[in-house]
Scaffold this active site. Sequence first.
Site, PDB file in Angstrom:
ATOM      1  CE  LYS A  29      -4.387  -1.591   1.826  1.00 48.34           C
ATOM      2  NZ  LYS A  29      -5.077  -1.227   0.578  1.00 48.34           N
ATOM      3  N   GLY A  30       1.883   1.308   0.826  1.00 46.13           N
ATOM      4  CA  GLY A  30       2.712   2.512   0.882  1.00 46.13           C
ATOM      5  C   GLY A  30       3.371   2.803  -0.450  1.00 46.13           C
ATOM      6  CD  GLU A 127      -0.196  -3.262   3.149  1.00 43.65           C
ATOM      7  OE1 GLU A 127      -1.116  -3.905   2.620  1.00 43.65           O
ATOM      8  OE2 GLU A 127       0.839  -2.930   2.544  1.00 43.65           O
ATOM      9  CG  ASN A 171     -12.907  -0.850   2.478  1.00 44.66           C
ATOM     10  OD1 ASN A 171     -13.198  -0.997   3.676  1.00 44.66           O
ATOM     11  ND2 ASN A 171     -12.092  -1.672   1.848  1.00 44.66           N
ATOM     12  N   GLY A 199     -16.321   1.315  -4.016  1.00 44.24           N
ATOM     13  CA  GLY A 199     -16.012   0.506  -5.189  1.00 44.24           C
ATOM     14  C   GLY A 199     -16.471   1.191  -6.458  1.00 44.24           C
ATOM     15  CB  ALA A 227      -3.446  -1.141  -7.085  1.00 46.86           C
ATOM     16  CB  ALA A 228      -9.197   0.343  -7.686  1.00 43.60           C
ATOM     17  N   GLY A 229      -8.010   1.205  -4.866  1.00 46.67           N
ATOM     18  CA  GLY A 229      -8.073   2.043  -3.672  1.00 46.67           C
ATOM     19  C   GLY A 229      -6.809   2.833  -3.450  1.00 46.67           C
ATOM     20  CG  ASP A 230      -3.154   0.971  -2.725  1.00 48.01           C
ATOM     21  OD1 ASP A 230      -3.576   1.274  -1.596  1.00 48.01           O
ATOM     22  OD2 ASP A 230      -2.681  -0.145  -2.997  1.00 48.01           O
ATOM     23  N   GLY A 265      -2.978  -6.000 -12.074  1.00 46.85           N
ATOM     24  CA  GLY A 265      -1.790  -5.712 -11.287  1.00 46.85           C
ATOM     25  C   GLY A 265      -1.972  -4.556 -10.340  1.00 46.85           C
TER      26      GLY A 265
END
Length: 290
Positions: A29-30, A127, A171, A199, A227-230, A265
């Site tokens: 995540k980072g 994380e 979320n 979403g 990785a959409a949230g990132d 990815g």
Amino acid sequence: MDLVARSGVLPQPGETVLGGEFAMIPGGKGANQAIAAARAGAATRLLGAIGSDAFGVTLKARIDAAGVDTALVRVVYGASGVALITVDDAGENTIVVAPGANAAFTDLTEPERAAIADADVLVAQLEIPVETVTAAARAARAAGTRVVLNAAPARSLPADLLDAVDLLVVNETEADAITGERRPEPLLAVVPRAVVTLGPAGAWYVDRDGASAQVPGVRVDTVDSTAAGDAFTGALAVAWAEGREIVDAVGWACAAGAACARTLGASTALPRRAEIDELWSVSRGPGRAS
């Protein structure tokens, strides 16, 4: 490092399913949010830790290639963090994270504190140890740096961390872990501003000044939502740092998340600014500039 397997369906407990394509993709995540912010147009510096293994070498090379400053990234003896990801035909996923070197990032050095103080926005995730996130957020608050916390993976959060957060991004599952409800309004009891991502349906923004806006998602053919949230969080931080009105910033971030979901990815799928701008402009209709 994300170890990603495609499967027609996600396996249930005790079930083995025959999968398809496999990919090994730098993630975390980072790192993802740092790359997302850099590709969205910000000068970005990453604070974190990688292992001394081959994964660590690959991770650092990918982050460097994205234009993120990694001068302060630590190398810790042992394994890098790993995520085991299964993606089904609908683009939904399950993820298990083994923290590896991330768990060793337990304090902040003076150069790291100086980097936080020099920033417009600090973006943090969960994380790494929550004590380190808290120390970073409090250092940012003391320096006048705005704090965006993506409270993922979901866990209970200490009050002294929440007191230092300017904008919380979660979320619905993560919101429920914090307040016991999936709606955004209860989050205002602990932070001044909050975004609950929905979403493909978009996101819901609220703040203590009384603003409340449900921002619709941007329609795309979803390939992988990993990785959409990132992408959303990184783009939101950039837009907010640039001074965009917050609801507009949330909409632009929704476009970033949608653009990411069109590609398999994690770090490989994170969109560049021009791609976000194009999708955001199209989603708003003809004749409206991004």
